[in-house]
Design an enzyme around this catalytic site. Structure first.
Site, PDB file in Angstrom:
ATOM      1  N   HIS A 127      -3.585  -8.199  -3.053  1.00 11.47           N
ATOM      2  CA  HIS A 127      -3.735  -7.162  -2.045  1.00 11.47           C
ATOM      3  C   HIS A 127      -4.181  -7.735  -0.699  1.00 11.47           C
ATOM      4  O   HIS A 127      -3.553  -7.495   0.342  1.00 11.47           O
ATOM      5  CB  HIS A 127      -4.727  -6.108  -2.499  1.00 11.47           C
ATOM      6  CG  HIS A 127      -4.879  -4.990  -1.512  1.00 11.47           C
ATOM      7  ND1 HIS A 127      -3.896  -4.070  -1.284  1.00 11.47           N
ATOM      8  CD2 HIS A 127      -5.898  -4.675  -0.654  1.00 11.47           C
ATOM      9  CE1 HIS A 127      -4.276  -3.220  -0.352  1.00 11.47           C
ATOM     10  NE2 HIS A 127      -5.491  -3.567   0.055  1.00 11.47           N
ATOM     11  N   HIS A 184      -2.566  -4.638   2.530  1.00 13.67           N
ATOM     12  CA  HIS A 184      -3.914  -4.428   3.073  1.00 13.67           C
ATOM     13  C   HIS A 184      -3.989  -3.990   4.528  1.00 13.67           C
ATOM     14  O   HIS A 184      -4.948  -3.340   4.929  1.00 13.67           O
ATOM     15  CB  HIS A 184      -4.727  -5.708   2.861  1.00 13.67           C
ATOM     16  CG  HIS A 184      -6.198  -5.601   3.084  1.00 13.67           C
ATOM     17  ND1 HIS A 184      -6.925  -4.484   2.740  1.00 13.67           N
ATOM     18  CD2 HIS A 184      -7.093  -6.497   3.598  1.00 13.67           C
ATOM     19  CE1 HIS A 184      -8.203  -4.692   3.028  1.00 13.67           C
ATOM     20  NE2 HIS A 184      -8.327  -5.889   3.562  1.00 13.67           N
ATOM     21  N   HIS A 215      -1.046   4.572  -0.656  1.00 11.34           N
ATOM     22  CA  HIS A 215      -2.073   5.498  -0.159  1.00 11.34           C
ATOM     23  C   HIS A 215      -1.781   6.979  -0.396  1.00 11.34           C
ATOM     24  O   HIS A 215      -1.809   7.790   0.532  1.00 11.34           O
ATOM     25  CB  HIS A 215      -2.328   5.250   1.324  1.00 11.34           C
ATOM     26  CG  HIS A 215      -3.235   4.084   1.591  1.00 11.34           C
ATOM     27  ND1 HIS A 215      -4.550   4.056   1.169  1.00 11.34           N
ATOM     28  CD2 HIS A 215      -3.016   2.898   2.203  1.00 11.34           C
ATOM     29  CE1 HIS A 215      -5.102   2.913   1.531  1.00 11.34           C
ATOM     30  NE2 HIS A 215      -4.181   2.183   2.151  1.00 11.34           N
ATOM     31  N   ASN A 220      -8.244  -2.851  -2.333  1.00 10.70           N
ATOM     32  CA  ASN A 220      -9.644  -2.641  -1.964  1.00 10.70           C
ATOM     33  C   ASN A 220     -10.046  -1.172  -2.069  1.00 10.70           C
ATOM     34  O   ASN A 220     -11.229  -0.847  -2.221  1.00 10.70           O
ATOM     35  CB  ASN A 220      -9.916  -3.172  -0.555  1.00 10.70           C
ATOM     36  CG  ASN A 220      -9.204  -2.375   0.525  1.00 10.70           C
ATOM     37  OD1 ASN A 220      -7.982  -2.268   0.518  1.00 10.70           O
ATOM     38  ND2 ASN A 220      -9.958  -1.826   1.462  1.00 10.70           N
ATOM     39  N   HIS A 221      -9.081  -0.248  -2.019  1.00  8.31           N
ATOM     40  CA  HIS A 221      -9.417   1.180  -2.135  1.00  8.31           C
ATOM     41  C   HIS A 221      -9.603   1.627  -3.575  1.00  8.31           C
ATOM     42  O   HIS A 221     -10.072   2.747  -3.801  1.00  8.31           O
ATOM     43  CB  HIS A 221      -8.362   2.039  -1.432  1.00  8.31           C
ATOM     44  CG  HIS A 221      -8.613   2.153   0.029  1.00  8.31           C
ATOM     45  ND1 HIS A 221      -9.272   3.222   0.605  1.00  8.31           N
ATOM     46  CD2 HIS A 221      -8.327   1.307   1.045  1.00  8.31           C
ATOM     47  CE1 HIS A 221      -9.372   3.035   1.897  1.00  8.31           C
ATOM     48  NE2 HIS A 221      -8.798   1.878   2.195  1.00  8.31           N
ATOM     49  N   ASP A 277      -6.527   7.339  -1.743  1.00  5.74           N
ATOM     50  CA  ASP A 277      -7.225   7.508  -0.460  1.00  5.74           C
ATOM     51  C   ASP A 277      -6.260   7.783   0.689  1.00  5.74           C
ATOM     52  O   ASP A 277      -5.116   7.344   0.704  1.00  5.74           O
ATOM     53  CB  ASP A 277      -8.097   6.291  -0.111  1.00  5.74           C
ATOM     54  CG  ASP A 277      -9.419   6.283  -0.858  1.00  5.74           C
ATOM     55  OD1 ASP A 277      -9.801   7.335  -1.385  1.00  5.74           O
ATOM     56  OD2 ASP A 277     -10.057   5.215  -0.914  1.00  5.74           O
ATOM     57  N   ARG A 278      -6.777   8.535   1.664  1.00  3.24           N
ATOM     58  CA  ARG A 278      -6.082   8.894   2.900  1.00  3.24           C
ATOM     59  C   ARG A 278      -4.961   9.903   2.672  1.00  3.24           C
ATOM     60  O   ARG A 278      -4.933  10.951   3.287  1.00  3.24           O
ATOM     61  CB  ARG A 278      -5.555   7.661   3.631  1.00  3.24           C
ATOM     62  CG  ARG A 278      -6.676   6.718   4.107  1.00  3.24           C
ATOM     63  CD  ARG A 278      -6.081   5.606   4.962  1.00  3.24           C
ATOM     64  NE  ARG A 278      -7.100   4.669   5.407  1.00  3.24           N
ATOM     65  CZ  ARG A 278      -7.875   4.823   6.475  1.00  3.24           C
ATOM     66  NH1 ARG A 278      -7.769   5.908   7.201  1.00  3.24           N
ATOM     67  NH2 ARG A 278      -8.757   3.907   6.803  1.00  3.24           N
ATOM     68  N   ARG A 336     -14.558  -7.074   8.954  1.00  3.00           N
ATOM     69  CA  ARG A 336     -14.642  -6.210   7.774  1.00  3.00           C
ATOM     70  C   ARG A 336     -16.011  -6.277   7.102  1.00  3.00           C
ATOM     71  O   ARG A 336     -16.397  -5.353   6.406  1.00  3.00           O
ATOM     72  CB  ARG A 336     -13.560  -6.591   6.767  1.00  3.00           C
ATOM     73  CG  ARG A 336     -12.136  -6.320   7.248  1.00  3.00           C
ATOM     74  CD  ARG A 336     -11.166  -6.457   6.090  1.00  3.00           C
ATOM     75  NE  ARG A 336      -9.765  -6.347   6.462  1.00  3.00           N
ATOM     76  CZ  ARG A 336      -9.083  -5.200   6.541  1.00  3.00           C
ATOM     77  NH1 ARG A 336      -9.688  -4.063   6.296  1.00  3.00           N
ATOM     78  NH2 ARG A 336      -7.800  -5.203   6.855  1.00  3.00           N
ATOM     79  N   ASP A 358      -3.929  -0.287  -3.543  1.00  2.00           N
ATOM     80  CA  ASP A 358      -4.144   0.842  -2.624  1.00  2.00           C
ATOM     81  C   ASP A 358      -3.201   2.003  -2.945  1.00  2.00           C
ATOM     82  O   ASP A 358      -2.340   2.385  -2.141  1.00  2.00           O
ATOM     83  CB  ASP A 358      -4.022   0.411  -1.158  1.00  2.00           C
ATOM     84  CG  ASP A 358      -5.339  -0.162  -0.635  1.00  2.00           C
ATOM     85  OD1 ASP A 358      -6.221  -0.475  -1.459  1.00  2.00           O
ATOM     86  OD2 ASP A 358      -5.485  -0.294   0.598  1.00  2.00           O
ATOM     87  N   ASP A 394       0.839  -1.211   0.000  1.00  4.59           N
ATOM     88  CA  ASP A 394       0.000   0.000   0.000  1.00  4.59           C
ATOM     89  C   ASP A 394       0.871   1.257   0.000  1.00  4.59           C
ATOM     90  O   ASP A 394       1.841   1.358   0.756  1.00  4.59           O
ATOM     91  CB  ASP A 394      -0.860   0.051   1.263  1.00  4.59           C
ATOM     92  CG  ASP A 394      -1.796  -1.129   1.415  1.00  4.59           C
ATOM     93  OD1 ASP A 394      -1.404  -2.245   1.066  1.00  4.59           O
ATOM     94  OD2 ASP A 394      -2.914  -0.920   1.912  1.00  4.59           O
TER      95      ASP A 394
END
Length: 398
Positions: free
Chosen positions: A175, A286, A64, A123-124, A94-95, A259, A91, A62
């Site tokens: 992921h 993840h 991000h 997943n993002h 995001d964030r 989750r 990923d 990730d």
């Protein structure tokens, strides 16, 4: 790379179109999407694409939207080249405040070197997560009147990202990780015709449901990945499993209740998967330091990686490449984790070399694109009610 780095420090976000005009964005995303959509669900990185005894493979977890850490990682490990392959484990957005720049930068590398750079889905890379964790708002702020168009094109590109990779026939990367199988059962009318596929869903729903079993690479190859939000119910559960599942120290497979989507799998499942396909490693991502703080049975993410399962056939590794994560945090005390990447070397490409690194500081000052004080700390719970239906089927949320 230089243009994005300069713009992040010298301009305001809404001036990004002067650095990358919409017309250039359109051409880049179209070119990348054409390449990505042609790739299989599980890409194979082997001799057919140029992997040989002079090659190295860099695996990244990730990131991000942490542009400056991604730029450092690429410089530190060496840019993609004829003998340097990259596998990014999802990923990208995001964030962090520069998810768009990170994603477009990696798409540019993909277009430039399609058989040296492999971008997997996280997943993002979904409609729901990007609407909650900042990417959608980031795009709208940066591209203004064209923001909805840019966001829609990014979502379409997300759908084309492959789900997994196998490196040198020895290393499986994805992921989230492993996934459930499907069971073909004969219908009551005919034992030969009209066979139906029953996916191993939540076994608590019905005594008639068959217990969960581990999926195969053949089933992974047939899954439909072109969904904006992978389903948590119905007949297309493999994409959600691959993107959302987590390891556990408890044996067996079980629904990932924390989750609300995906599975938990134990060391016995890791051994079964590795042994069945003659693999040595599973590298997944993840889970960052915030998620691992809540899991006493597994190691923390201080160094950017953990070795979660050690079994007879090999190892399961969680890799996280976003240091000092998350960028925006409501508490004064930060995780201050390192990020890491993995280098795989010949002749077998199955012995991980871990490279941990610190965050690039100081980060340029920028406002967050999501309400980081109120939003869930990690992706533990899925707001299933808010998920957008896809192709007539309800979808999961983050």
């Amino acid at each position: 790379m230089q243009a994005f780095e300069w713009a992040s420090r010298a301009t305001i976000p809404s001036e990004l179109p002067s650095v990358l005009p919409v017309a250039v964005f359109d051409k880049l995303v179209l070119a990348a999407s054409k390449i990505l959509h042609k790739e299989p669900n599980c890409v194979k990185i082997d001799g057919d694409c140029g992997l040989d005894l002079d090659s190295r493979v860099v695996v990244v977890g990730d990131v991000h939207g942490q542009l400056h850490d991604v730029l450092f990682l690429l410089r530190d490990s060496g840019y993609p080249d004829h003998n340097r392959f990259y596998v990014f484990n999802g990923d990208y957005v995001d964030r962090g405040a520069w998810g768009l720049e990170v994603f477009l930068l990696l798409l540019a590398w993909k277009v430039l070197m399609p058989q040296r750079v492999y971008l997997l889905r996280g997943n993002h890379e979904s409609k729901y997560c990007t609407s909650v964790y900042g990417f959608e708002k980031e795009v709208l702020v940066k591209y203004g009147d064209s923001g909805k168009h840019v966001y829609r094109k990014c979502l379409g590109c997300f759908e084309g990202l492959p789900l997994a990779s196998i490196i040198a026939g020895k290393v499986y990367t994805a992921h989230g990780g492993l996934f459930r199988g499907t069971v073909v059962t004969p219908s009551k009318r005919s034992r030969k015709k009209n066979r139906k596929v029953v996916h191993n869903n939540n076994i608590n729903n019905s005594p008639e449901m068959i217990s969960l079993s581990l999926g195969s690479l053949e089933e992974l190859a047939k899954a439909r990945r072109s969904v904006l939000d992978p389903p948590w119910e119905g007949q297309n559960l493999i994409p959600g499993d691959v993107l959302w599942s987590d390891p556990s120290m408890s044996p067996g497979l079980s629904p990932n209740k924390e989750r609300g989507i995906g599975l938990l799998w134990g060391p016995d499942c890791t051994e079964q998967f590795l042994n069945k396909y003659n693999l040595k490693l599973i590298i997944r991502s993840h889970e960052g330091p915030d998620a691992r703080d809540k899991r006493a049975d597994l190691g923390g993410m201080d160094l950017g990686y953990t070795i979660d399962h050690i079994v007879d056939s090999g190892k399961l590794i969680t890799l996280f490449s976003a240091p000092d994560y998350p960028q925006f945090q409501a508490t004064e005390e930060r995780h201050r984790n390192k990020g890491a990447y993995i280098v795989l070397e010949p002749p077998h490409f199955d012995t991980p070399i871990f490279r941990s690194f610190e965050a690039v500081t100081p980060r340029p000052k920028v406002n967050p694109y999501y309400d980081f004080e109120d939003v869930i700390d990690s992706d533990e719970e899925l707001d299933l009610v808010s998920m957008v239906p896809d192709s007539g089927m309800q979808q999961p949320a983050a």
